[in-house]
Design a protein around this motif. Structure first.
Motif, short mmCIF file in Angstrom:
data_model
loop_
_atom_site.label_atom_id
_atom_site.label_comp_id
_atom_site.label_asym_id
_atom_site.label_seq_id
_atom_site.Cartn_x
_atom_site.Cartn_y
_atom_site.Cartn_z
N ALA A 158 12.58 66.25 19.16
CA ALA A 158 13.41 65.45 18.26
C ALA A 158 13.81 66.23 17.01
CB ALA A 158 12.68 64.16 17.90
N ARG A 159 12.86 66.97 16.41
CA ARG A 159 13.15 67.67 15.15
C ARG A 159 14.16 68.79 15.35
NH1 ARG A 159 7.49 68.16 11.68
NH2 ARG A 159 7.19 65.92 11.36
N GLU A 160 14.28 69.28 16.57
CA GLU A 160 15.25 70.33 16.84
C GLU A 160 16.63 69.76 17.18
OE1 GLU A 160 13.62 72.64 20.00
OE2 GLU A 160 11.99 73.49 18.77
N CYS A 161 16.66 68.48 17.56
CA CYS A 161 17.91 67.88 18.03
C CYS A 161 18.56 66.93 17.04
CB CYS A 161 17.66 67.10 19.33
SG CYS A 161 17.17 68.13 20.72
N VAL A 162 17.79 66.43 16.07
CA VAL A 162 18.32 65.45 15.12
C VAL A 162 17.99 65.90 13.71
CG1 VAL A 162 18.39 63.03 14.44
CG2 VAL A 162 17.91 63.61 16.83
N GLY A 202 7.17 62.80 19.53
CA GLY A 202 8.03 63.88 19.06
C GLY A 202 9.10 64.32 20.02
N GLN A 203 9.22 63.63 21.18
CA GLN A 203 10.18 64.07 22.17
C GLN A 203 11.21 62.98 22.47
OE1 GLN A 203 7.30 65.35 25.28
NE2 GLN A 203 8.32 67.34 25.12
N LEU A 204 12.47 63.40 22.52
CA LEU A 204 13.55 62.54 22.99
C LEU A 204 13.57 62.57 24.52
CD1 LEU A 204 16.39 63.76 20.58
CD2 LEU A 204 15.08 61.63 20.39
N ARG A 253 22.32 66.29 17.96
CA ARG A 253 22.98 67.29 18.80
C ARG A 253 22.67 67.07 20.27
NH1 ARG A 253 21.21 69.85 14.35
NH2 ARG A 253 19.26 70.52 15.35
N PHE A 254 21.79 66.12 20.55
CA PHE A 254 21.50 65.72 21.93
C PHE A 254 21.31 64.21 21.93
CE2 PHE A 254 18.51 64.40 25.20
CZ PHE A 254 19.08 64.94 26.34
N GLY A 255 21.84 63.55 22.97
CA GLY A 255 21.64 62.12 23.09
C GLY A 255 22.48 61.29 22.14
N ALA A 256 23.56 61.85 21.61
CA ALA A 256 24.43 61.11 20.71
C ALA A 256 25.23 60.06 21.47
CB ALA A 256 25.37 62.05 19.97
#
Length: 322
Positions: free
Chosen positions: A139-143, A131-133, A149-152
């Motif tokens: 992950a669910r908060e960022c994608v 569950g973590q980038l 919104r992170f790691g693009a």
């Protein structure tokens, strides 16, 4: 390229002939050991932060003969066992509508590129583990449906650095590594010695397994079932060397996976733990020939992904210059 699905190899069982299988507990310990969370700013450029202007200048000095080698496979619009979502290409303007001169010709392209057929770059938002980038981001908060919104991929920008080709078939005197063959840390060290290169800080490491040549000669198969690639026991060595990018003519992972319950463990380690973007599905045959002719397996590498805000990666045509 077209292929005959009947040529598909029989995949070995996990760990068969390639070392022991790895438990989930052992894998989690490895993940923690190579993790670089909190090391860089901006975090979503990950290991690309290692590449400084000095790295670029030293890499540029490797362009001695001026030989330019493109590394992408052709745009693949044909369905097959390794291409379940073919790319699209059609003409949108044939110059046959009355208009002021000159007449024009236009076309449309589209692709669901994360797969086994299109040469592409994986950005850090592409893979999460538990569950973590990368950098511990949830992950669910960022994608979401709007993108990452992170790691693009837009956070990465172009990469210019020293590339190193680990040409395993050339080292072993064979046309290709059979699907399912794992590349271990000892194989990397042996290849460095045989090819006269040493992987260093900020380098891009490309593994040639010969899969493109095998496909051309024996037909297509499903690389999700059987593919040559790195075993997880090779990753600590790559982490110790401080690489900035990892890639190859497969997707870096050996399959079947040696790790229970983890289909693509090298993806998890590289992207989510180490912050190392991945280059998948390259064509390294011409680079292999150019390296053999030049007598060296280091080169200037240029990777310029599309600037896609929120994108989890990008189709790409990397270029090696010897």
């Amino acid at each position: 390229m077209t292929g005959n699905p009947g040529a598909a190899p029989t995949p070995p069982s996990p760990g068969a002939g390639n070392g022991p299988a790895v438990s989930r507990q052992e894998f989690d310990a490895l993940f923690a050991a190579v993790r670089t969370w909190g090391r860089w700013t901006p975090a979503d450029r990950g290991a690309w932060n290692r590449v400084t202007p000095d790295h670029v200048r030293r890499a540029a000095a490797l362009a001695r003969s001026g030989t330019v080698v493109p590394l992408a496979r052709p745009w693949n619009t044909a369905a097959g066992p390794d291409n379940s979502k073919p790319a699209l290409h059609y003409m949108s303007d044939l110059g046959d509508v009355e208009a002021p001169e000159p007449s024009t010709h236009k076309d449309f392209i589209a692709v669901d590129y994360h797969g086994k057929a299109t040469s592409h770059l994986d950005a850090l938002s592409h893979a999460a583990y538990r569950g973590q980038l990368y950098d511990g981001r949830t992950a669910r908060e960022c994608v979401d449906a709007g993108g990452a919104r992170f790691g693009a991929v837009s956070a990465l920008g172009p990469l210019v650095t020293r590339g190193v080709l680990l040409d395993l078939p050339a080292v072993l005197g064979c046309p290709w590594l059979e699907p399912g063959r794992a590349v271990h840390a000892g194989d990397i060290v042996s290849a460095e010695r045989a090819l006269g290169v040493t992987i260093g800080e900020g380098d891009a490491v490309l593994l040639r397994s010969g899969s493109v040549r095998r496909r051309r000669e024996k037909g297509a198969w499903d690389p999700g079932t059987a593919s040559a690639g790195f075993h997880v026991d090779a990753v600590p060595l790559l982490a110790e060397r401080g690489i900035a990018l990892l890639g190859g003519d497969g997707d870096s992972d050996v399959r079947p996976s040696p790790v229970e319950g983890v289909h693509s463990p090298v993806h998890a380690l590289a992207l989510a733990a180490m912050g190392v973007p991945l280059l998948d599905n390259l064509d390294l045959e011409a680079l292999s020939a150019a390296g053999a002719e030049a007598g060296r397996y280091e080169f200037l590498l240029v990777v310029a992904p599309l600037n896609i805000p929120g994108g989890t990666g990008s189709p790409v045509n990397p270029v090696a210059v010897l």
